[in-house]
Write an enzyme that holds these catalytic residues in place. Structure first.
Site, PDB file in Angstrom:
ATOM      1  N   GLY A 146       0.794  -1.230   0.000  1.00 10.24           N
ATOM      2  CA  GLY A 146       0.000   0.000   0.000  1.00 10.24           C
ATOM      3  C   GLY A 146       0.822   1.273   0.000  1.00 10.24           C
ATOM      4  O   GLY A 146       1.892   1.352  -0.619  1.00 10.24           O
ATOM      5  N   ARG A 195       3.374  -7.064   9.926  1.00 13.22           N
ATOM      6  CA  ARG A 195       3.038  -8.319  10.599  1.00 13.22           C
ATOM      7  C   ARG A 195       3.321  -9.505   9.686  1.00 13.22           C
ATOM      8  O   ARG A 195       3.557 -10.598  10.136  1.00 13.22           O
ATOM      9  CB  ARG A 195       1.543  -8.321  10.973  1.00 13.22           C
ATOM     10  N   ASP A 221       4.824  -6.626  14.924  1.00 16.12           N
ATOM     11  CA  ASP A 221       3.469  -6.177  15.235  1.00 16.12           C
ATOM     12  C   ASP A 221       3.625  -4.942  16.116  1.00 16.12           C
ATOM     13  O   ASP A 221       4.103  -5.047  17.258  1.00 16.12           O
ATOM     14  CB  ASP A 221       2.717  -7.299  15.974  1.00 16.12           C
ATOM     15  N   PHE A 275     -11.990  -0.430   9.722  1.00 15.69           N
ATOM     16  CA  PHE A 275     -13.112  -1.047   9.002  1.00 15.69           C
ATOM     17  C   PHE A 275     -14.330  -0.168   9.204  1.00 15.69           C
ATOM     18  O   PHE A 275     -14.370   0.653  10.122  1.00 15.69           O
ATOM     19  CB  PHE A 275     -13.382  -2.481   9.486  1.00 15.69           C
ATOM     20  N   TYR A 313     -10.401  13.033   9.165  1.00 14.33           N
ATOM     21  CA  TYR A 313     -11.476  12.862  10.153  1.00 14.33           C
ATOM     22  C   TYR A 313     -10.932  12.764  11.570  1.00 14.33           C
ATOM     23  O   TYR A 313     -11.690  12.601  12.530  1.00 14.33           O
ATOM     24  CB  TYR A 313     -12.439  11.731   9.786  1.00 14.33           C
ATOM     25  N   LYS A 328      -6.746   8.126  15.461  1.00 17.53           N
ATOM     26  CA  LYS A 328      -6.002   9.096  14.631  1.00 17.53           C
ATOM     27  C   LYS A 328      -5.967  10.471  15.300  1.00 17.53           C
ATOM     28  O   LYS A 328      -4.989  11.209  15.148  1.00 17.53           O
ATOM     29  CB  LYS A 328      -6.613   9.199  13.235  1.00 17.53           C
ATOM     30  N   PRO A 363      -3.938  12.022   4.525  1.00 14.08           N
ATOM     31  CA  PRO A 363      -4.324  11.743   3.141  1.00 14.08           C
ATOM     32  C   PRO A 363      -5.832  11.522   3.009  1.00 14.08           C
ATOM     33  O   PRO A 363      -6.464  10.970   3.898  1.00 14.08           O
ATOM     34  CB  PRO A 363      -3.592  10.425   2.816  1.00 14.08           C
ATOM     35  N   ARG A 390     -11.608  -2.429   2.627  1.00 15.92           N
ATOM     36  CA  ARG A 390     -12.304  -2.284   3.908  1.00 15.92           C
ATOM     37  C   ARG A 390     -13.216  -1.063   3.962  1.00 15.92           C
ATOM     38  O   ARG A 390     -14.143  -1.010   4.759  1.00 15.92           O
ATOM     39  CB  ARG A 390     -11.280  -2.181   5.042  1.00 15.92           C
TER      40      ARG A 390
HETATM   41  C1  HXC Z   1     -17.055  -5.051  13.119  1.00 20.03           C
HETATM   42  C2  HXC Z   1     -15.028  -6.116  13.345  1.00 20.03           C
HETATM   43  C3  HXC Z   1     -14.792  -6.020  11.952  1.00 20.03           C
HETATM   44  C4  HXC Z   1     -15.800  -5.371  11.138  1.00 20.03           C
HETATM   45  C5  HXC Z   1     -13.103  -7.026  12.860  1.00 20.03           C
HETATM   46  N1  HXC Z   1     -13.964  -6.761  13.861  1.00 20.03           N
HETATM   47  N2  HXC Z   1     -13.573  -6.572  11.690  1.00 20.03           N
HETATM   48  N3  HXC Z   1     -16.146  -5.650  13.931  1.00 20.03           N
HETATM   49  N4  HXC Z   1     -16.904  -4.902  11.766  1.00 20.03           N
HETATM   50  N5  HXC Z   1     -15.646  -5.217   9.835  1.00 20.03           N
HETATM   51  C6  HXC Z   1     -13.793  -7.113  15.262  1.00 20.03           C
HETATM   52  C7  HXC Z   1     -13.728  -8.625  15.455  1.00 20.03           C
HETATM   53  O1  HXC Z   1     -15.008  -9.214  15.531  1.00 20.03           O
HETATM   54  C8  HXC Z   1     -12.957  -8.732  16.782  1.00 20.03           C
HETATM   55  O2  HXC Z   1     -13.818  -8.459  17.875  1.00 20.03           O
HETATM   56  C9  HXC Z   1     -11.999  -7.548  16.713  1.00 20.03           C
HETATM   57  O3  HXC Z   1     -12.552  -6.614  15.764  1.00 20.03           O
HETATM   58  C10 HXC Z   1     -10.611  -7.967  16.237  1.00 20.03           C
HETATM   59  O4  HXC Z   1     -10.748  -8.584  14.973  1.00 20.03           O
HETATM   60  P1  HXC Z   1      -9.634  -9.571  14.396  1.00 20.03           P
HETATM   61  O5  HXC Z   1     -10.035  -9.894  12.999  1.00 20.03           O
HETATM   62  O6  HXC Z   1      -9.385 -10.678  15.361  1.00 20.03           O
HETATM   63  O7  HXC Z   1      -8.336  -8.618  14.467  1.00 20.03           O
HETATM   64  P2  HXC Z   1      -7.014  -8.653  13.622  1.00 20.03           P
HETATM   65  O8  HXC Z   1      -6.823  -9.978  12.918  1.00 20.03           O
HETATM   66  O9  HXC Z   1      -5.922  -8.133  14.492  1.00 20.03           O
HETATM   67  O10 HXC Z   1      -7.305  -7.593  12.433  1.00 20.03           O
HETATM   68  C11 HXC Z   1      -7.305  -6.228  12.704  1.00 20.03           C
HETATM   69  C12 HXC Z   1      -8.281  -5.504  11.771  1.00 20.03           C
HETATM   70  C13 HXC Z   1      -8.022  -5.887  10.297  1.00 20.03           C
HETATM   71  C14 HXC Z   1      -8.143  -4.013  12.010  1.00 20.03           C
HETATM   72  C15 HXC Z   1      -9.698  -5.954  12.133  1.00 20.03           C
HETATM   73  O11 HXC Z   1      -8.938  -5.217   9.453  1.00 20.03           O
HETATM   74  C16 HXC Z   1      -6.622  -5.586   9.868  1.00 20.03           C
HETATM   75  O12 HXC Z   1      -5.698  -6.370  10.116  1.00 20.03           O
HETATM   76  N6  HXC Z   1      -6.365  -4.443   9.219  1.00 20.03           N
HETATM   77  C17 HXC Z   1      -5.022  -4.038   8.799  1.00 20.03           C
HETATM   78  C18 HXC Z   1      -5.029  -3.354   7.498  1.00 20.03           C
HETATM   79  C19 HXC Z   1      -6.023  -2.223   7.392  1.00 20.03           C
HETATM   80  O13 HXC Z   1      -7.023  -2.176   8.091  1.00 20.03           O
HETATM   81  N7  HXC Z   1      -5.773  -1.336   6.470  1.00 20.03           N
HETATM   82  C20 HXC Z   1      -6.668  -0.236   6.242  1.00 20.03           C
HETATM   83  C21 HXC Z   1      -6.156   0.943   6.940  1.00 20.03           C
HETATM   84  S1  HXC Z   1      -6.828   2.281   6.123  1.00 20.03           S
HETATM   85  P3  HXC Z   1     -14.437  -9.678  18.785  1.00 20.03           P
HETATM   86  O14 HXC Z   1     -15.207  -8.995  19.860  1.00 20.03           O
HETATM   87  O15 HXC Z   1     -15.270 -10.491  17.831  1.00 20.03           O
HETATM   88  O16 HXC Z   1     -13.251 -10.449  19.317  1.00 20.03           O
HETATM   89  C22 HXC Z   1      -6.925   3.573   7.144  1.00 20.03           C
HETATM   90  C23 HXC Z   1      -7.285   4.803   6.373  1.00 20.03           C
HETATM   91  C24 HXC Z   1      -7.784   5.897   7.208  1.00 20.03           C
HETATM   92  O17 HXC Z   1      -6.732   3.505   8.299  1.00 20.03           O
HETATM   93  C25 HXC Z   1      -8.072   7.121   6.362  1.00 20.03           C
HETATM   94  C26 HXC Z   1      -9.152   6.950   5.344  1.00 20.03           C
HETATM   95  C27 HXC Z   1      -9.263   8.088   4.405  1.00 20.03           C
END
Ligand code: HXC
Length: 283
Positions: free
Chosen positions: A20, A41, A67, A99, A148, A163, A189, A200
């Site tokens: 990315g 990771r 991590d 997400f 935001y 953030k 950004p 996501r």
């Molecule tokens: C609701 C959710 C969910 C969803 C996960 N959870 N996804 N809840 N809606 N879509 C909940 C799960 O049920 C769990 O809670 C807890 O969050 C942890 O989820 P895991 O999947 O076990 O966590 P993990 O494997 O560590 O993954 C972390 C993550 C994942 C954030 C959920 O999306 C990830 O790894 N993301 C990394 C990359 C990323 O997100 N990139 C985009 C960044 S963009 P429970 O209670 O069930 O245990 C960005 C841009 C900002 O930040 C600016 C925009 C303009």
């Protein structure tokens, strides 16, 4: 746009640097002469990125698994960076997690997970690299924020809170660590297409509407973000400290990020978010 050796004496750690925007920034830094430590990771992703960037730029790049939620892992990265390159002159806090979700459906762990990656992770990397920079007599910390962080946004409450903390950390340390020669800045950004963020945060079928919200009517080009990051990491920006630079085509002035989804029926919002969640689970 820049002198070829602009970042020649620099050793820059990029968190989430295997893919990315992190990877795009890393590639640009290396092409300007910086040596890099990329961490993620996913070791295989970051090792492949390191090899490819070394091959295309000729700069040395180390790929390490880390991590950012674990301080000792980030400290390990700094130790390896110093062993290999002798110092750390720059840090880009790029690793993030996010997400779309209706906030009332979130578990405590969902909130904590995003805050752990974004806010605690940024603090851990800043602390570990900052201590090294203070010992060496200076450095530059650049964090990836978002607009935001100050406007807030519906459906990304954990990320907005985290953030906002990153922005507060940037401004606080810009004052506290200036006396050690450590500058702290951030970039906010708007939408730049990446697999991680768009899978996501961009529900299928809403891309056209997302474009219409941007006064410049287009998404950002990675090169544009990488240029801004290179400037902020370079000595040419030596008097820029505590600044959050927005690069979003004017989007936030035109109504913010995800608030417009509130005008949709509840079932449609749920459906869109569930579709995204299922798609990222399959990966
Ligand atoms: C609701 C959710 C969910 C969803 C996960 N959870 N996804 N809840 N809606 N879509 C909940 C799960 O049920 C769990 O809670 C807890 O969050 C942890 O989820 P895991 O999947 O076990 O966590 P993990 O494997 O560590 O993954 C972390 C993550 C994942 C954030 C959920 O999306 C990830 O790894 N993301 C990394 C990359 C990323 O997100 N990139 C985009 C960044 S963009 P429970 O209670 O069930 O245990 C960005 C841009 C900002 O930040 C600016 C925009 C303009």
């Amino acid at each position: 746009m820049f002198e070829k050796d602009l970042l020649q004496d620099q050793v820059i750690v990029v968190t989430g640097g295997g893919s990315g925007l992190g990877r795009s920034m890393a590639e640009r830094f290396a092409s300007l002469g910086a040596r890099l430590v990329l961490c993620s990771r996913r070791l295989e992703v970051v090792e492949r990125a390191a090899e490819e960037i070394e091959a295309s730029t000729g700069s040395e790049v180390l790929g390490l698994s880390c991590d950012v939620r674990e301080l000792d892992q980030v400290e390990g990265v700094v130790t390896r960076a110093v062993e290999r390159f002798g110092r750390v002159t720059g840090l880009v806090n790029n690793a993030a997690g996010n997400f779309l979700a209706q906030t009332e459906t979130l578990s405590s762990n969902a909130f904590k997970t995003v805050v752990d990656i974004v806010l605690n992770g940024t603090f851990h990397a800043t602390l570990a690299c900052g201590r090294q920079m203070i010992e060496q007599g200076g450095g530059t910390v650049l964090s990836i924020a978002t607009t935001y962080a100050w406007t807030g946004s519906a459906f990304v409450v954990p990320s907005a809170c985290a953030k906002a903390g990153v922005v507060a950390m940037t401004r606080s340390l810009a004052v506290e660590w200036a006396r050690y020669g450590v500058r702290c800045n951030a970039i906010a950004p708007g939408p730049f297409p990446t697999e991680g963020a768009f899978s996501r945060l961009m529900p299928p079928g809403v891309e056209e509407a997302a474009l219409r919200k941007i006064p410049l009517r287009r998404f950002g080009d990675h090169e544009e973000l990488a240029n801004l990051a290179s400037y902020l990491m370079s000595p040419g920006s030596g008097y820029v400290n505590g600044e959050i630079v927005t690069i979003d085509g004017g989007e936030w002035l035109n109504g913010g990020e995800f608030n417009h989804f509130t005008s949709l029926p509840d079932e449609q919002i749920d459906g869109m978010f569930e579709q995204l969640r299922a798609a990222t689970r399959r990966r």
